[in-house]
Motif scaffolding. Structure first.
Motif, PDB file in Angstrom:
ATOM      1  N   CYS A 136     117.751 -17.647 171.582  1.00  0.00           N
ATOM      2  CA  CYS A 136     118.889 -16.732 171.672  1.00  0.00           C
ATOM      3  C   CYS A 136     118.466 -15.477 172.448  1.00  0.00           C
ATOM      4  O   CYS A 136     118.526 -15.463 173.665  1.00  0.00           O
ATOM      5  CB  CYS A 136     119.317 -16.438 170.240  1.00  0.00           C
ATOM      6  N   GLY A 330     123.501 -12.449 168.631  1.00  0.00           N
ATOM      7  CA  GLY A 330     124.487 -13.480 168.356  1.00  0.00           C
ATOM      8  C   GLY A 330     124.901 -13.646 166.914  1.00  0.00           C
ATOM      9  O   GLY A 330     126.062 -13.492 166.546  1.00  0.00           O
ATOM     10  N   GLN A 331     123.949 -13.989 166.044  1.00  0.00           N
ATOM     11  CA  GLN A 331     124.301 -14.377 164.686  1.00  0.00           C
ATOM     12  C   GLN A 331     124.471 -13.137 163.805  1.00  0.00           C
ATOM     13  O   GLN A 331     123.881 -12.086 164.055  1.00  0.00           O
ATOM     14  CB  GLN A 331     123.187 -15.231 164.100  1.00  0.00           C
ATOM     15  N   ARG A 576     129.782 -21.572 174.489  1.00  0.00           N
ATOM     16  CA  ARG A 576     130.578 -21.535 173.254  1.00  0.00           C
ATOM     17  C   ARG A 576     132.055 -21.398 173.522  1.00  0.00           C
ATOM     18  O   ARG A 576     132.477 -21.156 174.643  1.00  0.00           O
ATOM     19  CB  ARG A 576     130.152 -20.308 172.458  1.00  0.00           C
ATOM     20  N   HIS A 582     128.487 -22.487 166.814  1.00  0.00           N
ATOM     21  CA  HIS A 582     127.256 -23.291 166.883  1.00  0.00           C
ATOM     22  C   HIS A 582     127.471 -24.753 166.558  1.00  0.00           C
ATOM     23  O   HIS A 582     128.286 -25.398 167.165  1.00  0.00           O
ATOM     24  CB  HIS A 582     126.187 -22.695 165.974  1.00  0.00           C
TER      25      HIS A 582
HETATM   26 MO   LIG Z   1     122.307 -16.941 169.298  1.00  0.00          MO
END
Ligand SMILES: [Mo]
Ligand SMILES: Nc1nc2c(c(=O)[nH]1)N[C@H]1C(S)=C(S)[C@@H](COP(=O)(O)OP(=O)(O)OC[C@H]3O[C@@H](n4cnc5c(=O)[nH]c(N)nc54)[C@H](O)[C@@H]3O)O[C@H]1N2
Ligand SMILES: Nc1nc2c(c(=O)[nH]1)N[C@H]1C(S)=C(S)[C@@H](COP(=O)(O)OP(=O)(O)OC[C@H]3O[C@@H](n4cnc5c(=O)[nH]c(N)nc54)[C@H](O)[C@@H]3O)O[C@H]1N2
Ligand code: SF4
Length: 703
Positions: A136, A330-331, A576, A582
């Motif tokens: 990532c 991201g997460q 995405r 994901h």
């Molecule tokens: Mo990510």
């Protein structure tokens, strides 16, 4: 009717939006806006709005499972923990600590991640701990550590609205960080100019004043050519370069090789456009850079990030409101999982394991003689090491590499051949199916803890309902295994108690207490003392390097490891879409989101489609040197000619069967955004069979 609203944090992306979960009779029945939350002010994207839908699915994991004769059999916690503890001890004794690896998770809390890295380093005594940040922003952390001394977003989300120019490169912000997208709209309403550089004319690009469509993997050429224009036209910030940076001279020679005319045939962008955006960036007064996976997921990802940093330093666009270098993490908790030391080279607070003084101090705080003093293996390296017989056990918490890692055929082979695989998840994922033992975890709505969002904002997660069946919080499971192994230091009673230990050993978090975090303002790290207000903007007077200076590094353009050729004439990039997250383990189990998009597709330019005789909706084969998939074609001018795009959410047409596991040499990031591929139309008579195959494939769709 007894309805209760509980304010907590969205479990999906790194924006860190506040949500109210609606609880009724022990179940979460809906999501309501949290209007005064400072990040999203009550607004949510579809994933946040329907974040309750997967929580009470009846296919949640509710009991430990042990595989016997190829089949999972429910087991008691006692039996499962005893088995895992004894197997871990046996493998450790027989093959040594370095034969063991753990994957932590950017989806679980800071406290759980902290305990996981402690477990790896203290209970297993292995340096092999990593997590999906590797795939990532690993290259952002590596690149920005080189140039600025630390690798996080320099400014806040709110601050983006104050920029006069937004330079958006390799992030589809409107789909992937929608509540940061809202700040882009606010900036635009206040008169900011928007530049988007992306090989796809994505939803974010539609907001741009200038949209630059460059070939995947040519970012360094584009950025260097922008800097060429800035230098030749004298638009650099000479004062900033002199007082705040060093080694500027070192990059000049490289930049002067990269004129916009040189870059035009490489990037596909007209030289005049490159000159125009360079001038706009350098002269706006306050330009902020937003970047994400389009920059990081390359074998030259660290170079890309350094190049972005060179541009900002050269123009003095950092350390002030409305400026900055902003890697959009991201997460929901990837920033936190990195902060907590779930990386093979650092313990929490980015303290290097090879620094004897730091490591010894850390070990003393934990009451152990020492910690593993070498840099461990990264995610893709662990998979390779299993193949080489070097890794014998793998403990995966909250990751699904059977869909998210590059070169799935290889990953499958590795996970099938490792001696002992433990997977801890909330659902029976593609990865869990291959495990020897599956451990059921509590979801975000069933536990307390903290998440750290992309803007370094640490926020409290609230427990709304009890976990299903016998599922337990991740930290409880890890501690139970450690205690069964007879290891001290895992006697925690609550997440708050773990956080107290985090504060003690992590300078950036030292001043945070749960009492302070209960206020929705939360706190941005670094927050070194309990009376410190936190640090929303980094690098205002000096950078994090010991001498306080930002550093320039020359970067030369290198093409992707695999470029199109006669056999594989197209370049595949992946990414995405707004409705899915994901590997789909949660969004494909949320009926509303699943109904929006049921399966994957390959985007192909009309010119390429025509040459292949492929029409909208046709089933095609996409083939790379590593594998092949069958998928429907989406013919669209939004993708550049010669490039194809596949979202990686869908296991039945998995983009990662095709991707290239070649690694960035610094950050060990695989090249998920560029590999050579070809499309083979499926002859008419085969199409019916292919269509039927695709229809039956998704087995986890909305219930
Ligand atoms: Mo990510
Ligand atoms: N809906 C949703 N939101 C998410 C996620 C999700 O799965 N779904 N995941 C979260 C996570 S963990 C992350 S890391 C972020 C990622 O967020 P993004 O980085 O926005 O996600 P991607 O779609 O992977 O890639 C972004 C863009 O990079 C472009 N791109 C491809 N190749 C190149 C290139 O060579 N150069 C440049 N400049 N651009 C290129 C793609 O066309 C795409 O538009 O999203 C987070 N948010
Ligand atoms: N081709 C391609 N591949 C990519 C990318 C790309 O752009 N292109 N992007 C990469 C990036 S940026 C990322 S971040 C990775 C993401 O890769 P992964 O992290 O593997 O993907 P997720 O689906 O988020 O997996 C998280 C898992 O955690 C589980 N989970 C959720 N909450 C909890 C919890 O509280 N406890 C436990 N124990 N489990 C929980 C979920 O069910 C899920 O199985 O994918 C990478 N792979
Ligand atoms: S923008 Fe991200 S954090 Fe906010 S609601 Fe959507 S997925 Fe959740």
């Amino acid at each position: 009717m007894n309805l209760k609203l509980v304010s907590t944090i969205c479990p999906y992306c790194g924006c860190g939006c506040g949500i109210n979960l609606v609880e009724k009779d022990g179940k979460v029945v809906g999501v309501e806006p949290w209007k005064r939350h400072p990040v999203n002010e009550g607004k949510l994207c579809p994933k946040g709005n329907f974040a309750h839908e997967f929580i009470h699915r009846n296919d949640r994991l509710t009991t430990p499972l042990i595989k016997k004769d190829g089949k999972f059999v429910p087991a008691s916690w006692d039996e499962a923990i005893s088995l895992v503890a004894s197997k871990f001890k046996e493998i450790n004794a027989q093959f040594g600590p370095e034969s063991m690896a753990c994957f932590a998770s950017a989806r679980v809390t800071n406290e759980e991640n902290f305990v996981m890295q402690k477990f790896a380093r203290v209970a297993l005594r292995t340096p092999n701990i990593d997590h999906c940040a590797r795939l990532c922003h690993g290259t952002s952390v590596a690149g920005l550590a080189k140039t600025l001394g630390s690798g996080a977003m320099t400014n806040t989300i709110k601050d983006i609205a104050d920029a006069k120019l937004l330079f958006i490169i390799g992030t589809n912000t409107f789909e992937d960080h929608p509540l940061i997208g809202r700040r882009i709209v606010q900036a635009k309403e206040r008169g900011a100019k928007i530049i988007v550089c992306d090989p796809r004319f994505n939803i974010t690009a539609k907001q741009a004043d200038i949209y630059v469509q460059h070939r995947s993997g040519t970012d360094v050429a584009l950025l260097n050519a922008m800097m060429y224009t800035i230098l030749t036209e004298g638009l650099e910030d000479k004062e900033f370069i002199k007082t705040r940076t060093k080694d500027f001279e070192a990059i000049k020679a490289e930049i002067m090789k990269c004129s916009p005319e040189w870059a035009e045939p490489i990037t596909g962008v007209p030289a005049d456009t490159i000159k125009k955006i360079a001038r706009m960036y350098a002269t706006s007064g306050a330009s902020a850079i937003l970047f994400s996976m389009g920059i990081t997921q390359h074998a030259c990802g660290t170079d890309n990030v350094v190049s972005v940093s060179n541009l900002a330093l050269m123009c003095g666009m950092i350390g002030r409101p409305g400026t900055g270098i902003n890697p959009l993490r991201g997460q929901n908790n990837v920033q936190g999982a990195c902060d907590m030391g779930c990386l093979p080279n650092v313990v929490s607070g980015y303290q290097a394991v090879i620094n004897d003084e730091l490591r010894k101090k850390y070990a003393a705080a934990w009451g152990v003689p020492d910690l593993p003093n070498k840099v461990g293996l990264t995610i893709v390296e662990v998979m390779n090491a299993i193949d080489e017989g070097k890794i014998k056990s793998l403990y995966i918490m909250g990751e699904n590499p059977m869909v998210s890692d590059p070169d799935i055929n290889h990953v499958k082979h590795a996970l099938q051949s490792v001696n002992f695989l433990v997977v801890q998840d909330i659902f029976m994922t593609e990865t869990a199916e291959l495990a020897h033992v599956v451990l059921p975890a509590a979801s975000f709505a069933e536990k307390e803890g903290t998440f750290t969002s992309t803007e370094r904002r640490v926020q409290l997660l609230k427990k709304v309902v009890s976990p299903p069946g016998e599922a337990k919080e991740d930290w409880e499971i890890i501690c139970a295994i450690a205690k069964k192994m007879g290891v001290a230091g895992f006697d925690f009673k609550s997440a708050e108690e773990i956080f107290e230990e985090v504060r003690k050993v992590t300078p950036q978090y030292a001043g945070m207490t749960w009492e302070r975090l209960r206020k929705p303002e939360a706190l941005h790290w670094p927050c070194p003392a309990t009376d410190h207000p936190g640090t929303p903007i980094l690098h205002t007077v000096k950078f994090t390097h010991p001498d306080g200076l930002g550093i320039f590094f020359p970067v030369s353009f290198k093409p992707p490891a695999e470029v199109p050729d006669a056999d594989y004439p197209l370049l595949l990039t992946t990414g995405r879409m707004i409705f899915h997250y994901h590997t789909g383990s949660m969004t494909r189990r949320s009926a509303t989101l699943d109904n929006e998009v049921k399966t994957g597709f390959v985007e192909i330019n009309p010119v390429d489609a025509k040459a292949l005789g492929v029409k909208m909706g046709d089933k095609v084969k996409v083939v790379s040197r590593r594998g092949e998939i069958e998928i429907s074609a989406k013919v669209t001018p939004n993708i550049m000619k010669g490039i194809i795009f596949i979202p990686f959410h869908f296991n039945e047409c998995s983009a990662n069967k095709l991707t290239n596991p070649v690694l960035d040499p610094f950050a060990k990031m695989p090249e998920l955004k560029a590999c050579a591929a070809k499309i083979i139309p499926i002859p008419k008579e085969d199409k019916k069979a292919a269509a039927a195959a695709v229809k039956v494939a998704p087995k986890i769709g909305g219930q």
